[in-house]
Design a protein around this motif. Structure first.
Motif, PDB file in Angstrom:
ATOM      1  N   LEU A 216       0.846  -1.179   0.000  1.00 34.06           N
ATOM      2  CA  LEU A 216       0.000   0.000   0.000  1.00 34.06           C
ATOM      3  C   LEU A 216       0.888   1.236   0.000  1.00 34.06           C
TER       4      LEU A 216
ATOM      5  N   GLU B  12       0.519   5.697  -0.023  1.00 33.97           N
ATOM      6  CA  GLU B  12      -0.342   6.883   0.059  1.00 33.97           C
ATOM      7  C   GLU B  12       0.314   8.013  -0.730  1.00 33.97           C
TER       8      GLU B  12
ATOM      9  N   LEU C 285      -5.947   2.746  -7.864  1.00 30.66           N
ATOM     10  CA  LEU C 285      -6.043   3.914  -7.001  1.00 30.66           C
ATOM     11  C   LEU C 285      -7.446   4.019  -6.422  1.00 30.66           C
ATOM     12  N   GLU C 286      -7.498   4.520  -5.198  1.00 28.82           N
ATOM     13  CA  GLU C 286      -8.787   4.826  -4.589  1.00 28.82           C
ATOM     14  C   GLU C 286      -8.617   6.066  -3.722  1.00 28.82           C
TER      15      GLU C 286
ATOM     16  N   ALA D 290      -8.528   8.588  -0.660  1.00 26.51           N
ATOM     17  CA  ALA D 290      -8.197   8.429   0.761  1.00 26.51           C
ATOM     18  C   ALA D 290      -8.111   9.822   1.363  1.00 26.51           C
TER      19      ALA D 290
ATOM     20  N   THR E 104      -4.686   9.978  -2.123  1.00 28.40           N
ATOM     21  CA  THR E 104      -4.990   8.748  -2.848  1.00 28.40           C
ATOM     22  C   THR E 104      -4.256   7.589  -2.219  1.00 28.40           C
ATOM     23  N   ARG E 105      -4.942   6.463  -2.134  1.00 30.12           N
ATOM     24  CA  ARG E 105      -4.333   5.210  -1.697  1.00 30.12           C
ATOM     25  C   ARG E 105      -4.046   4.404  -2.966  1.00 30.12           C
TER      26      ARG E 105
ATOM     27  N   LEU F 130      -3.087   0.741  -4.181  1.00 28.01           N
ATOM     28  CA  LEU F 130      -3.039  -0.663  -3.779  1.00 28.01           C
ATOM     29  C   LEU F 130      -2.229  -1.410  -4.840  1.00 28.01           C
TER      30      LEU F 130
ATOM     31  N   PRO G 273      -3.436  -6.185   2.500  1.00 33.57           N
ATOM     32  CA  PRO G 273      -4.480  -5.194   2.783  1.00 33.57           C
ATOM     33  C   PRO G 273      -5.799  -5.668   2.190  1.00 33.57           C
TER      34      PRO G 273
END
Length: 188
Positions: A6, A8, A98-99, A101, A105-106, A108, A185
């Motif tokens: 992960l 950030e 990407l998502e 956060a 952005t997080r 993964l 995760p």
């Protein structure tokens, strides 16, 4: 072997996506890496230097963006590298998505890594390769954050420092003793 990591990024997903697909820009953030040739918009050649204790190893190879889903912020990269002295090679498929956060952005990251030769022997300890990968992604993330901050201030980006294999392997060995079971995760 397969593992998850992960990262950030202090940018909203649309901006982070553009940065992460700018290979020439982010190559300077990869510890010990040097981009040597841009073959085309999806294919890049380079080398990564690693020092593990008294042994210095260099992997020369190429990475190719095989699948890019712009709408869903997903990509797959296939990377291959070999030590010119014949001490080992790697064949990897790395997928990232990407998502959002918070305000950032997080990222993964799922990696499927195959190692051969001497390079595989360095990671035989339980969790060693996963720990090394996690540390390298952490170093990449810190360098990327610094680059994003510096580019916003008009300063010239500073390339990431080469990988310190002794430190990385020492930490990996410690992690394998103190954290014997790692859980990836959760998927969203």
């Amino acid at each position: 072997m397969e593992f998850d990591n992960l990262l950030e990024v202090p940018l909203p997903p649309d901006e982070a996506w553009k940065v992460l697909l700018d290979i020439q820009r982010i190559a300077t953030c990869i510890p010990g890496a040097e981009l040597t040739e841009v073959v085309d918009a999806q294919t890049y050649k380079g080398k990564v230097a690693v020092r593990i204790g008294p042994v210095a190893m260099s992997l020369v190879g190429q990475a190719r963006l095989e699948a890019i889903d712009f709408e869903n912020h997903r990509a797959r990269v296939k990377a291959q590298g070999a030590d010119p002295k014949g001490r080992g090679s790697t064949d990897s498929v790395i997928e990232f998505r990407l998502e959002p956060a918070g305000t950032g952005t997080r990222v993964l990251i799922h990696s499927d890594v195959k190692l051969t030769g001497s390079i595989a022997q360095y990671g035989r300890g339980s969790g060693m390769i996963q720990s090394v990968a996690s540390q390298l992604i952490g170093q990449f993330g810190e360098a990327l954050k610094a680059q994003i901050t510096q580019s916003g201030s008009g300063k010239e980006p500073v390339p990431a420092k080469p990988i310190s294999g002794l430190t990385v392997l020492g930490k990996a060995a410690w992690d394998s003793i103190t954290q014997p079971s790692r859980k990836p995760p959760p998927e969203s």
